[in-house]
Design a protein around this motif. Structure first.
Motif, short mmCIF file in Angstrom:
data_model
loop_
_atom_site.label_atom_id
_atom_site.label_comp_id
_atom_site.label_asym_id
_atom_site.label_seq_id
_atom_site.Cartn_x
_atom_site.Cartn_y
_atom_site.Cartn_z
N ILE A 1 0.71 -1.24 0.18
CA ILE A 1 -0.20 0.10 0.13
C ILE A 1 1.02 1.23 0.12
O ILE A 1 1.62 0.90 0.91
N GLY A 2 0.96 2.23 -0.89
CA GLY A 2 1.62 3.30 -0.85
C GLY A 2 0.84 4.29 -0.35
O GLY A 2 0.22 4.24 0.07
N ILE A 3 2.29 4.64 0.63
CA ILE A 3 2.06 6.45 1.52
C ILE A 3 3.09 6.81 1.04
O ILE A 3 4.70 6.99 1.30
N ASP A 4 2.37 8.55 -0.10
CA ASP A 4 3.58 9.04 -0.09
C ASP A 4 2.53 10.45 -0.64
O ASP A 4 1.56 10.68 -0.56
N LEU A 5 3.64 11.40 -0.34
CA LEU A 5 2.45 12.93 -0.44
C LEU A 5 2.49 12.82 -1.32
O LEU A 5 1.44 13.95 -2.05
N CYS A 6 3.17 12.68 -2.76
CA CYS A 6 1.98 12.40 -3.75
C CYS A 6 0.35 12.31 -4.11
O CYS A 6 0.30 12.96 -5.31
N LEU A 7 0.62 11.24 -3.41
CA LEU A 7 -0.95 10.65 -3.17
C LEU A 7 -1.99 11.96 -2.36
O LEU A 7 -1.59 12.91 -1.82
N GLU A 8 -2.58 11.71 -3.40
CA GLU A 8 -3.82 13.25 -3.21
C GLU A 8 -4.56 12.38 -2.11
O GLU A 8 -5.98 12.30 -1.89
N ASP A 9 -4.33 11.50 -0.46
CA ASP A 9 -4.67 11.01 0.15
C ASP A 9 -4.76 12.07 1.33
O ASP A 9 -3.94 13.04 1.80
N GLU A 10 -5.29 11.24 2.50
CA GLU A 10 -4.99 12.26 3.91
C GLU A 10 -3.27 11.41 4.61
O GLU A 10 -3.20 12.06 5.61
N TRP A 11 -2.51 10.06 3.85
CA TRP A 11 -1.79 9.65 4.09
C TRP A 11 -0.40 10.21 4.23
O TRP A 11 -0.23 10.40 3.34
N ASP A 12 0.31 10.19 5.25
CA ASP A 12 2.01 10.35 5.02
C ASP A 12 2.78 9.07 5.85
O ASP A 12 2.27 8.76 7.03
N ALA A 13 3.89 9.63 6.25
CA ALA A 13 5.06 8.98 7.51
C ALA A 13 4.50 9.18 8.68
O ALA A 13 5.00 7.62 9.67
N PHE A 14 4.05 10.27 8.58
CA PHE A 14 3.77 10.39 10.39
C PHE A 14 1.76 10.35 10.26
O PHE A 14 1.29 10.57 11.56
N ASN A 15 1.27 9.63 9.64
CA ASN A 15 -0.16 9.36 9.58
C ASN A 15 -0.56 8.01 9.05
O ASN A 15 -1.30 8.17 7.39
N LEU A 16 -0.52 7.32 9.25
CA LEU A 16 -0.49 5.95 8.56
C LEU A 16 -2.73 5.57 9.22
O LEU A 16 -2.78 5.68 10.14
N PRO A 17 -2.52 5.03 7.93
CA PRO A 17 -3.99 4.41 8.57
C PRO A 17 -4.10 3.30 9.65
O PRO A 17 -3.08 2.99 10.44
N GLU A 18 -5.28 3.84 10.53
CA GLU A 18 -5.54 2.74 11.38
C GLU A 18 -5.00 1.17 12.05
O GLU A 18 -3.99 1.06 12.75
N ASP A 19 -5.10 0.61 10.89
CA ASP A 19 -4.88 -0.90 11.56
C ASP A 19 -3.39 -1.24 10.98
O ASP A 19 -2.63 -0.10 10.04
N LYS A 20 -2.55 -2.24 12.20
CA LYS A 20 -1.55 -1.93 12.03
C LYS A 20 -1.25 -3.29 11.07
O LYS A 20 -1.47 -4.21 10.31
N VAL A 21 0.14 -3.86 10.42
CA VAL A 21 -0.36 -4.33 9.08
C VAL A 21 1.74 -4.77 9.37
O VAL A 21 2.33 -5.26 10.10
N ASP A 22 1.38 -6.05 8.57
CA ASP A 22 2.62 -6.89 8.54
C ASP A 22 3.69 -6.26 8.05
O ASP A 22 5.42 -7.13 9.09
#
Length: 170
Positions: free
Chosen positions: A53-74
């Motif tokens: 799942i891509g997390i990057d400032l270039c995406l137009e969404d709410e996520w970034d390196a200091f604000n990830l989705p709530e669920d924990k990941v592998d």
């Protein structure tokens, strides 16, 4: 013919100046990054770790390196990103908190042997990071099986670590 760049009297393979450093980490990452996880700071869709799942400032969404989705990941994969963040220590602490017990962190980072990547030459880089310092930090944040490589032909190094499962260590 090997294309080279010269910076401050040092020769480097030209591919170091072309972006997409993560391509050199992908063969190793596929052994560590399994299940559901993030690629933090991939920059371009074609540079993202396959299946992540891509997390990057270039995406137009709410996520970034200091604000990830709530669920924990592998796993969390990040290539040539940490050196750009204002507070790399807080970023690592936060990323570790977003991993499931037994989850893996895979970092690919520029090594200071490449002069161009030093913060006083490349102002996009805020930090010049050291593998042993990152290892000590990750140990403090509850990681185990921490491995740090020496630098590769891309003048970058790898750090992989596993989140301790505190339930099984009691």
């Amino acid at each position: 013919m090997i294309n080279i760049i010269n910076f401050k009297g040092e020769n480097y393979p030209s591919f170091q100046s072309q972006g997409f450093s993560s391509q050199f980490a992908f063969p190793f990452a596929k052994h560590v990054c399994k299940g559901i996880g993030y690629d933090i700071g991939f920059c371009k869709e074609e540079w993202k770790l396959e299946g992540a799942i891509g997390i990057d400032l270039c995406l137009e969404d709410e996520w970034d390196a200091f604000n990830l989705p709530e669920d924990k990941v592998d796993y969390i994969f990040s290539s040539h990103c940490l050196e750009h963040l204002d507070n790399w220590v807080s970023a690592l602490e936060y990323w570790v908190s977003k991993l499931k017990d037994g989850g893996n962190l895979f970092l690919y980072l520029p090594h200071r042997t490449q002069k161009y990547w030093r913060p006083f030459y490349n102002r996009k880089h805020i930090h010049s990071l050291d593998g042993e310092l990152i290892k000590e930090c990750l140990d403090e944040f509850g990681m185990k099986n921490i491995f740090v490589s020496s630098y590769d032909l891309n003048n970058a190094f790898y750090v992989i670590a596993e989140k301790r499962n505190l339930k099984n260590e009691s």
